[in-house]
Design an enzyme around this catalytic site. Structure first.
Site, short mmCIF file in Angstrom:
data_model
loop_
_atom_site.label_atom_id
_atom_site.label_comp_id
_atom_site.label_asym_id
_atom_site.label_seq_id
_atom_site.Cartn_x
_atom_site.Cartn_y
_atom_site.Cartn_z
CG ASN A 96 -79.42 -47.75 -17.91
OD1 ASN A 96 -80.57 -47.33 -18.09
ND2 ASN A 96 -78.52 -47.76 -18.89
CG HIS A 98 -77.72 -49.84 -23.30
ND1 HIS A 98 -77.84 -48.47 -23.46
CD2 HIS A 98 -77.12 -50.30 -24.42
CE1 HIS A 98 -77.32 -48.14 -24.64
NE2 HIS A 98 -76.89 -49.23 -25.23
CD GLU A 168 -84.94 -53.06 -23.57
OE1 GLU A 168 -85.27 -52.21 -22.72
OE2 GLU A 168 -84.74 -52.76 -24.76
C1 GAR Z 1 -85.73 -49.30 -23.85
O1 GAR Z 1 -85.42 -50.02 -25.02
C2 GAR Z 1 -84.47 -49.06 -23.03
O2 GAR Z 1 -83.56 -50.11 -23.08
C3 GAR Z 1 -83.91 -47.84 -23.71
O3 GAR Z 1 -85.04 -47.05 -23.95
C4 GAR Z 1 -86.18 -47.89 -24.19
C5 GAR Z 1 -87.31 -47.44 -23.30
O4 GAR Z 1 -88.47 -48.17 -23.60
N1 GAR Z 1 -82.92 -47.21 -22.89
C6 GAR Z 1 -81.82 -46.66 -23.39
O5 GAR Z 1 -81.57 -46.60 -24.57
C7 GAR Z 1 -80.87 -46.11 -22.34
N2 GAR Z 1 -79.58 -45.87 -22.90
P1 GAR Z 1 -89.71 -48.17 -22.60
O6 GAR Z 1 -89.97 -46.70 -22.22
O7 GAR Z 1 -90.83 -48.73 -23.39
O8 GAR Z 1 -89.37 -48.99 -21.41
#
Ligand code: GAR
Length: 184
Positions: A96, A98, A168
């Site tokens: 995952n 985060h 990320e």
């Molecule tokens: C990302 O920032 C990811 O890290 C977060 O949601 C966003 C999705 O962005 N995930 C979480 O918070 C999980 N706990 P994206 O759809 O543009 O990839």
């Protein structure tokens, strides 16, 4: 590895992975994309001709993963808890991403913008992103990769989000490469 990417939102991490695969930055193949809702990010799957489905019913998830012989799962902004049955069937084969320096700002309620709002409110100077293995507890498994970013100049939670997203997009593909190399 034969990868399924699970998403809920805009899918920028998914897009970064598709681009990295196309550039040959890792050997694995993304052969399935699943969203738990009508996620914007599904467009990236359609554009790349990767089979993409909305599966709202948890009971149907495992069958779909098996239909595609998936052996590795990447949660890329998947905001629903992965059913225990899947975690148990894919032990050490789910990661995952985060948007914080776990264990800080992890656990219940900490997802997406909520993380960046809390980080901003607490006037943190550093934030970052973490890729970790998924177990049955939220944001708890062993860390694969973590990278920091200086956010001391960020003027809003949105600026922090953008800085963290940039990281990320790098560490998610790097994590896949690292896991591939460890399993050679
Ligand atoms: C990302 O920032 C990811 O890290 C977060 O949601 C966003 C999705 O962005 N995930 C979480 O918070 C999980 N706990 P994206 O759809 O543009 O990839």
């Amino acid at each position: 590895m034969n990868i399924a990417v699970l998403i809920s939102g805009t899918g920028t991490n998914l897009k970064a992975l598709i681009d990295a695969e196309n550039r040959g930055e890792f050997k694995s193949k993304i052969s399935l994309i699943i969203a738990d809702r009508d996620a914007k990010g599904l467009i990236h799957g359609y554009n790349a001709n990767i089979d993409s489905f909305v599966i709202k019913d948890d009971d149907k998830l495992l069958d779909k993963l098996r239909d595609y012989s998936i052996d590795f799962i990447v949660l890329a902004g998947y905001l629903k808890k992965v059913p225990e049955e899947i975690v148990n069937n894919y032990e050490n084969r789910i990661i995952n991403i985060h948007p914080s320096l776990l264990p800080k700002y992890g656990g219940k309620g900490f997802y997406g913008m909520a993380v960046h709002e809390a980080v901003f409110k607490n006037k943190e100077k550093l934030s970052g992103a973490t890729v970790h293995y998924v177990n049955n507890k939220l944001d708890d498994g062993d860390i694969v990769l973590q990278r920091k970013v200086d956010i001391s100049k960020a003027k809003s939670p949105y600026e922090i989000r953008d800085m963290v997203l940039e990281i990320e997009h790098k560490i998610l593909k790097d994590a896949i490469k690292k896991i591939e190399e460890e399993n050679l």
